[in-house]
Write an enzyme that holds these catalytic residues in place. Structure first.
Site, PDB file in Angstrom:
ATOM      1  N   LYS A 125     -13.260  -7.419  -7.003  1.00  0.00           N
ATOM      2  CA  LYS A 125     -14.044  -7.672  -5.662  1.00  0.00           C
ATOM      3  C   LYS A 125     -15.123  -7.787  -5.923  1.00  0.00           C
ATOM      4  CE  LYS A 125     -10.216  -4.410  -3.423  1.00  0.00           C
ATOM      5  NZ  LYS A 125     -10.073  -3.806  -3.863  1.00  0.00           N
ATOM      6  N   LYS A 158       0.848  -1.521   0.241  1.00  0.00           N
ATOM      7  CA  LYS A 158       0.032  -0.326  -0.062  1.00  0.00           C
ATOM      8  C   LYS A 158       0.944   1.113   0.493  1.00  0.00           C
ATOM      9  CE  LYS A 158      -3.585  -2.524   0.046  1.00  0.00           C
ATOM     10  NZ  LYS A 158      -5.508  -1.960  -0.376  1.00  0.00           N
TER      11      LYS A 158
END
Length: 365
Positions: A276, A170
């Site tokens: 997702k 990230k």
């Protein structure tokens, strides 16, 4: 005729081993519920609803309202017997369908449980129900969470020693110099052969993204997910034209306006999409979207929403049904200090294997 006779909702709270900091939030735990459907012939189907409002899965209130509405409507009704019938079951009641539209997490859970029941009835895994030629296992990446560069290097070495060949980090939400220090430390720890993904979660504006993407290019980046926020598909495409490596639409893949704009661009625009199912409302709509993207020449991979074991398992079945040449983002159970139960499909040597049982394969034997 087999009938649905019960729907149970069991809440859970799963703490993380370490806080996971993204450009949009710092996540320390996951809360949600395991949904259990039972049939008149004794079968049990499972799903997981774990909303993460910052990532457009609906609120917990929306989720519980949808699950309770399904429980009241699905008592003593006919159970679906095919994947197509599952879709009908979720949409035939207009009021319930409207509630599920507000809570993709609830729809994901209910659809998973129904598909579990149907696949059991047919004696196949959910993956094989969706695609008779589904893969038995898929390659997965390791999501790293340490913030300190030295700790991140240790975490990266541990992941590589465990067999992972793709690592994900990230970025954004912190000064670029901090991100560069972490990336430099990670790359020095694992060498040039390990694939490195970055995920900005929309944390840069276009100018910041252009600077950052140029700065990280020398580190051998495989791809970067969502460098700019949703609502800027043209900026995302402009950045792709300038970037030395692929960019991937993540949050934009779940936004109808962004998605339509990205799919309408010429082939040199963003061509990788992160899907997702917990955001897109389940395995069936995600599969349809994947087929549409591929028909236009794009590539896809599936990731979890940092789910518990039931949600990760459902995403694994979809990943196996879709296949592809990119590692999927499913090995996020490594981040949890506790789980909803023993994992039937832990990552081994950088791969996750679909349980060799009919249905979802939950719980673990």
């Amino acid at each position: 005729m087999t009938r649905l006779v019960g729907l149970d909702i069991e809440p859970f709270r799963l703490p993380f081993r370490l806080p996971l900091r993204t450009a949009r939030a710092t996540i320390t735990e996951r809360t949600g519920a395991v949904v259990t459907l039972t049939t008149s012939d004794g079968r049990t189907g499972f799903g997981e609803a774990a909303p993460l409002p910052a990532f457009s899965t609906g609120s917990w209130d929306d989720t519980t309202a949808a699950l309770r509405a399904a429980r009241s409507r699905w008592t003593d009704c006919a159970a679906p017997t095919s994947a197509a019938a599952v879709e009908d079951h979720l949409t035939q009641d207009a009021d319930l369908a409207a509630l599920l539209l507000q809570s993709p997490a609830a729809r994901f859970a209910l659809e998973s449980a129904l598909l579990d029941l149907v696949a059991q009835q047919h004696g196949v895994s959910i993956a094989r129900l969706l695609n008779p030629d589904a893969a038995r296992s898929v390659t997965v990446n390791a999501l790293l969470s340490a913030r300190d560069p030295a700790a991140l290097a240790d975490e990266a070495r541990t992941a590589v020693a465990a067999g992972f060949r793709t690592l994900k980090l990230k970025v954004a939400g912190a000064p670029l110099t901090d991100d560069l220090a972490r990336i430099r430390s990670l790359r020095a720890a694992v060498g040039p052969e390990i694939r490195l993904r970055l995920d900005a979660n929309g944390g840069w504006d276009e100018d910041e993204a252009k600077t950052a993407l140029a700065a990280v290019a020398s580190f051998g980046v495989e791809l970067c997910e969502q460098p700019v926020a949703v609502g800027q598909p043209d900026a995302l495409n402009r950045l792709q034209h300038a970037a030395a490596f692929p960019l991937a639409a993540d949050e934009s893949a779940a936004d109808p306006t962004d998605l339509a704009a990205l799919l309408a661009t010429d082939p040199t625009g963003v061509g990788v999409f992160v899907l997702k199912p917990a955001i897109l409302g389940g395995l069936l709509p995600t599969r349809l979207l994947a087929e549409r993207i591929r028909s236009l020449g794009g590539r896809v991979f599936v990731t979890t929403m940092l789910d518990g074991a039931v949600g990760r398992l459902a995403a694994l079945h979809l990943s196996a049904a879709l296949g592809g040449d990119l590692a999927h983002g499913l090995a996020t159970g490594r981040l949890l200090a506790s789980d909803v139960g023993p994992d039937p499909a832990p990552p081994i040597a950088g791969r996750m294997t679909v349980p060799d049982r009919p249905g979802l394969g939950w719980p673990a034997p």
